[in-house]
Design an enzyme around this catalytic site. Sequence first.
Site, PDB file in Angstrom:
ATOM      1  N   GLY A  31     -22.508 -30.077 -35.301  1.00 23.73           N
ATOM      2  CA  GLY A  31     -21.998 -30.754 -36.658  1.00 23.73           C
ATOM      3  C   GLY A  31     -22.588 -30.358 -37.781  1.00 23.73           C
ATOM      4  N   HIS A  37     -20.428 -22.447 -40.387  1.00 21.00           N
ATOM      5  CA  HIS A  37     -19.356 -22.949 -39.651  1.00 21.00           C
ATOM      6  C   HIS A  37     -17.889 -22.946 -40.129  1.00 21.00           C
ATOM      7  CE1 HIS A  37     -22.850 -25.833 -38.955  1.00 21.00           C
ATOM      8  NE2 HIS A  37     -22.867 -25.242 -37.751  1.00 21.00           N
ATOM      9  N   GLY A 148     -22.750 -17.644 -35.023  1.00 17.29           N
ATOM     10  CA  GLY A 148     -23.290 -16.972 -36.269  1.00 17.29           C
ATOM     11  C   GLY A 148     -24.410 -16.130 -36.015  1.00 17.29           C
ATOM     12  N   LYS A 150     -26.943 -15.772 -37.584  1.00 15.90           N
ATOM     13  CA  LYS A 150     -28.343 -16.423 -37.961  1.00 15.90           C
ATOM     14  C   LYS A 150     -29.336 -16.753 -36.650  1.00 15.90           C
ATOM     15  CE  LYS A 150     -28.975 -20.381 -39.738  1.00 15.90           C
ATOM     16  NZ  LYS A 150     -30.216 -21.193 -38.813  1.00 15.90           N
ATOM     17  N   GLN A 154     -30.093 -16.599 -29.797  1.00 13.94           N
ATOM     18  CA  GLN A 154     -29.040 -17.398 -29.043  1.00 13.94           C
ATOM     19  C   GLN A 154     -28.042 -16.494 -28.696  1.00 13.94           C
ATOM     20  OE1 GLN A 154     -27.708 -21.558 -30.001  1.00 13.94           O
ATOM     21  NE2 GLN A 154     -26.240 -20.482 -31.304  1.00 13.94           N
TER      22      GLN A 154
HETATM   23  O1  PAF Z   1     -25.846 -23.037 -32.442  1.00  7.03           O
HETATM   24  C1  PAF Z   1     -25.812 -24.238 -32.486  1.00  7.03           C
HETATM   25  O2  PAF Z   1     -25.331 -25.017 -33.172  1.00  7.03           O
HETATM   26  C2  PAF Z   1     -25.965 -24.735 -31.240  1.00  7.03           C
HETATM   27  O3  PAF Z   1     -27.164 -24.115 -30.482  1.00  7.03           O
HETATM   28  C3  PAF Z   1     -24.746 -24.752 -30.216  1.00  7.03           C
HETATM   29  C4  PAF Z   1     -24.321 -23.127 -30.004  1.00  7.03           C
HETATM   30  C5  PAF Z   1     -23.753 -25.464 -30.809  1.00  7.03           C
HETATM   31  C6  PAF Z   1     -24.890 -25.238 -28.618  1.00  7.03           C
HETATM   32  O4  PAF Z   1     -25.582 -26.790 -28.853  1.00  7.03           O
END
Ligand code: PAF
Length: 284
Positions: A31, A37, A148, A150, A154
């Site tokens: 969010g 996003h 993303g 950034k 991840q």
């Molecule tokens: O990148 C994010 O905002 C979060 O790590 C994700 C991938 C939504 C998991 O909660």
Amino acid sequence: MQLFRTVIDLQKFVRTAKKAGKTIGLVPTMGALHEGHASLIKAAAQENDLVIVSDFVNPTQFGPSEDFDAYPRRLAADEKVAEAAGADVLFAPAPSEMYPHKDMTWVEVTGNLTKVLCGRTRPIHFRGVATVCTKLFHLSQADRAYFGLKDAQQTEVLRRMVEDLFIPIQLRIMPIVRESDGLAKSSRNVYLSPKERSAAVILSRSLAHAKESFAAGERDPQKLVDQVTAEIRTEPLSQIDYVELYGLPGLTEVKAPISQRVLLAVAVKFGSTRLIDNVVLEVE
Ligand code: PAF
């Protein structure tokens, strides 16, 4: 656009969509949606029949002293951003929907991938991300999921997870979206005081200078790291967590001279706000 608050409602929607042969793009978010996003949602809308955006501040990826409680929550504003960018569904579950049992199943990518960079100071973070993304991938049955660059670590962790668990989803990694002065868009930028906000420009500026040095032929990883570290240190409000360089894919160790694609990544605190940024350096 439809707003779903429960797993069951999302599953019903997905079942109908799949029966009708529709392709689904998933944009997982916590969010506080911003233009970064929105660019992911737009890309998903271009490449899929339907777009599901998840809006869930995932408790399991926050450490005990991190900003879970303070993390911005703005569902009404998020609905507008998601719809304008082309989402068909906004999935905003309560924590009890995503984590129905106290004793739960974890998904954990082990090894250096989750130990270096942010993993050093956030030891449970990537286990939380991997676990919630596994749930979201299964619930949405998405063909593609959008993230993303950034959060480069991840994306590397999720790539490994998808490969190891044979999850039938394509990961689409999109470029970093920046403010006009270069600061990477982040939901955490709202925490910055005006002075910290101006100071934070040092991240993108120092990384851009490192990219220039690399383009001019600098191939020593330590020199590039030292250059970025020295430039960030000229900003008195900055406290460096890390400046590091790893090989892509897989965040491998890199020795001089650099002869592969590398990630040069930084995490720096301004007051109590920790920001990350990075640049990918490509060898021609
Ligand atoms: O990148 C994010 O905002 C979060 O790590 C994700 C991938 C939504 C998991 O909660």
